[in-house]
Design a protein around this motif. Structure first.
Motif, short mmCIF file in Angstrom:
data_model
loop_
_atom_site.label_atom_id
_atom_site.label_comp_id
_atom_site.label_asym_id
_atom_site.label_seq_id
_atom_site.Cartn_x
_atom_site.Cartn_y
_atom_site.Cartn_z
N LEU A 134 -55.93 -43.03 -22.52
CA LEU A 134 -56.73 -42.47 -21.43
C LEU A 134 -58.12 -43.09 -21.50
O LEU A 134 -58.66 -43.31 -22.58
N MET A 135 -58.69 -43.35 -20.34
CA MET A 135 -60.07 -43.79 -20.25
C MET A 135 -60.77 -42.89 -19.24
O MET A 135 -60.15 -42.37 -18.32
N TRP A 136 -62.05 -42.69 -19.44
CA TRP A 136 -62.81 -41.89 -18.49
C TRP A 136 -63.84 -42.79 -17.81
O TRP A 136 -64.14 -43.89 -18.28
N GLY A 137 -64.35 -42.33 -16.66
CA GLY A 137 -65.36 -43.09 -15.94
C GLY A 137 -66.40 -42.16 -15.36
O GLY A 137 -66.06 -41.15 -14.72
N ALA A 179 -58.04 -43.18 -26.87
CA ALA A 179 -59.06 -42.88 -25.87
C ALA A 179 -60.00 -44.08 -25.78
O ALA A 179 -60.39 -44.65 -26.80
N ILE A 180 -60.33 -44.46 -24.56
CA ILE A 180 -61.21 -45.61 -24.32
C ILE A 180 -62.49 -45.11 -23.67
O ILE A 180 -62.45 -44.37 -22.68
N ASP A 181 -63.62 -45.52 -24.23
CA ASP A 181 -64.91 -45.10 -23.69
C ASP A 181 -65.28 -45.96 -22.49
O ASP A 181 -64.89 -47.12 -22.39
N THR A 182 -66.08 -45.40 -21.61
CA THR A 182 -66.39 -46.05 -20.35
C THR A 182 -67.44 -47.15 -20.50
O THR A 182 -68.02 -47.33 -21.57
N VAL A 183 -67.68 -47.85 -19.42
CA VAL A 183 -68.60 -48.99 -19.42
C VAL A 183 -70.06 -48.53 -19.44
O VAL A 183 -70.39 -47.42 -19.02
N HIS A 184 -70.92 -49.42 -19.93
CA HIS A 184 -72.37 -49.23 -19.91
C HIS A 184 -72.88 -50.17 -18.83
O HIS A 184 -72.84 -51.40 -18.96
N LEU A 185 -73.36 -49.61 -17.72
CA LEU A 185 -73.67 -50.41 -16.54
C LEU A 185 -74.93 -51.25 -16.66
O LEU A 185 -75.08 -52.25 -15.96
N ALA A 200 -69.06 -43.68 -29.94
CA ALA A 200 -67.64 -43.66 -29.61
C ALA A 200 -66.80 -43.92 -30.85
O ALA A 200 -65.80 -43.23 -31.10
N ALA A 201 -67.18 -44.90 -31.64
CA ALA A 201 -66.43 -45.21 -32.86
C ALA A 201 -66.45 -44.05 -33.84
O ALA A 201 -65.43 -43.70 -34.44
N ALA A 202 -67.62 -43.42 -33.99
CA ALA A 202 -67.73 -42.30 -34.91
C ALA A 202 -66.86 -41.13 -34.49
O ALA A 202 -66.36 -40.37 -35.33
N LEU A 203 -66.66 -40.97 -33.20
CA LEU A 203 -65.86 -39.86 -32.69
C LEU A 203 -64.37 -40.17 -32.65
O LEU A 203 -63.56 -39.28 -32.39
N GLY A 204 -63.99 -41.42 -32.87
CA GLY A 204 -62.57 -41.76 -32.90
C GLY A 204 -62.03 -42.44 -31.66
O GLY A 204 -60.80 -42.60 -31.53
N ALA A 207 -61.55 -47.83 -28.31
CA ALA A 207 -62.14 -49.02 -27.69
C ALA A 207 -63.21 -48.59 -26.71
O ALA A 207 -63.29 -47.42 -26.30
N THR A 208 -64.03 -49.57 -26.32
CA THR A 208 -65.03 -49.40 -25.28
C THR A 208 -64.84 -50.52 -24.27
O THR A 208 -64.66 -51.68 -24.65
N ALA A 209 -64.89 -50.19 -23.01
CA ALA A 209 -64.75 -51.20 -21.95
C ALA A 209 -66.11 -51.84 -21.67
O ALA A 209 -67.14 -51.16 -21.70
N CYS A 210 -66.10 -53.14 -21.42
CA CYS A 210 -67.31 -53.91 -21.15
C CYS A 210 -67.23 -54.52 -19.75
O CYS A 210 -66.15 -54.84 -19.27
N ILE A 211 -68.40 -54.72 -19.15
CA ILE A 211 -68.43 -55.36 -17.83
C ILE A 211 -69.05 -56.75 -17.89
O ILE A 211 -69.07 -57.45 -16.87
N HIS A 212 -69.54 -57.16 -19.06
CA HIS A 212 -70.16 -58.48 -19.19
C HIS A 212 -69.88 -59.01 -20.59
O HIS A 212 -69.89 -58.24 -21.57
N PRO A 213 -69.65 -60.32 -20.72
CA PRO A 213 -69.36 -60.88 -22.04
C PRO A 213 -70.44 -60.61 -23.08
O PRO A 213 -70.13 -60.52 -24.28
#
Length: 272
Positions: A134-137, A179-185, A200-204, A207-213
């Protein structure tokens, strides 16, 4: 039924599906690439984007394809196209319930819970056997509420966003999926990106989604346990092998939950 494991690393990079010139470079930079057929593609470019995905030859084990919502007129064409490709992991945008998943039984699904209905349905969605994460946004969630801002002036999330994040993560954990954490805009704010990824990592989160390399290395480093934490985790697990039950270690009490946290630290470092 046992869910398949989440096989991707911590940094997932979105790439517009109508920019095939960027596909290989995005995959090279990140742990997995998310080829985005939804928000990153203008309505009049959707067909070209599908053709670009169909013509690509990326490693299917490191590709996620974000589909348009099941309620959209583009969804059926997205699924039809994917059936002719080797890509079998999809991210369903604006998933709002189990009915949205009926046409995706042949795929591993990352369900994106990013509306009010989607967040409230997270528990039911997570129970579907082929849902692997699951991922949230935040932004679509706030838009679905009629709001205009997911964050306070200091950059922290407003209460409804933190509630949604927690609810989606709890639903995922309750059903044994990632669980996947949302992007940082704010692309330039790597300090903020790093802080959110460390949390996010500390909470388990897996992954985290990225919008830029440029965000990828910050996320990877945030998920990588520090050397001192890894040393502590290995030491406490070694001590547990000779001291059954609850015991004191370096001034603190160690019981079963603490040992599970130590095991999580070692697992995260082993993915490097």
């Amino acid at each position: 039924m046992t869910h398949p494991p989440f096989r991707f690393g911590p940094a997932l990079l979105f790439c517009p599906a109508d920019r095939p010139d960027r596909f290989a470079k995005a995959l090279e930079r990140a742990d997995a690439v998310i080829l985005d057929l939804e928000d990153a593609v203008a309505p009049d470019a959707k067909a070209d984007a599908r053709r670009a995905v169909a013509a690509s030859a990326l490693d299917p084990e490191r590709v996620i394809v974000r589909l348009n919502p099941a309620s959209s007129p583009e969804f059926a064409a997205d699924v039809e196209m994917l059936a002719e490709t080797p890509y079998r992991t999809v991210m369903l945008a604006k998933c709002e319930g189990t009915v949205d998943l009926v046409d995706l039984v042949d795929f591993e699904v990352v369900a994106l819970c990013e509306t009010a209905r989607g967040v409230l349905a997270a528990e039911q969605v997570a129970a579907i056997p082929n849902v692997v994460a699951l991922m949230w946004g935040a932004e679509d969630l706030v838009a679905s509420l009629g709001g205009s801002s997911s964050r306070h002036d200091d950059g922290t999330y407003r209460g409804v966003a933190t509630h949604a994040r927690a609810r989606v993560q709890l639903a995922a954990a309750a059903h044994g999926i990632a669980a996947i954490d949302t992007v940082h805009l704010d692309i330039a704010d790597l300090v903020g990106q790093s802080a959110e990824a460390r949390d996010a990592a500390a909470l388990g989160f897996a992954a985290t989604a990225c919008i830029h390399p440029s965000q990828v290395d910050a996320v990877r480093e945030a998920y990588r346990p520090a050397d001192d934490r890894l040393e502590w985790a290995r030491a406490v697990l070694a001590e547990a092998s000779i001291q059954p039950g609850v015991f004191a270690f370096r001034g603190g009490m160690v019981d079963a939950p603490v040992l599970r946290q130590a095991e999580a630290i070692v697992r995260r470092r082993s993915r490097d």
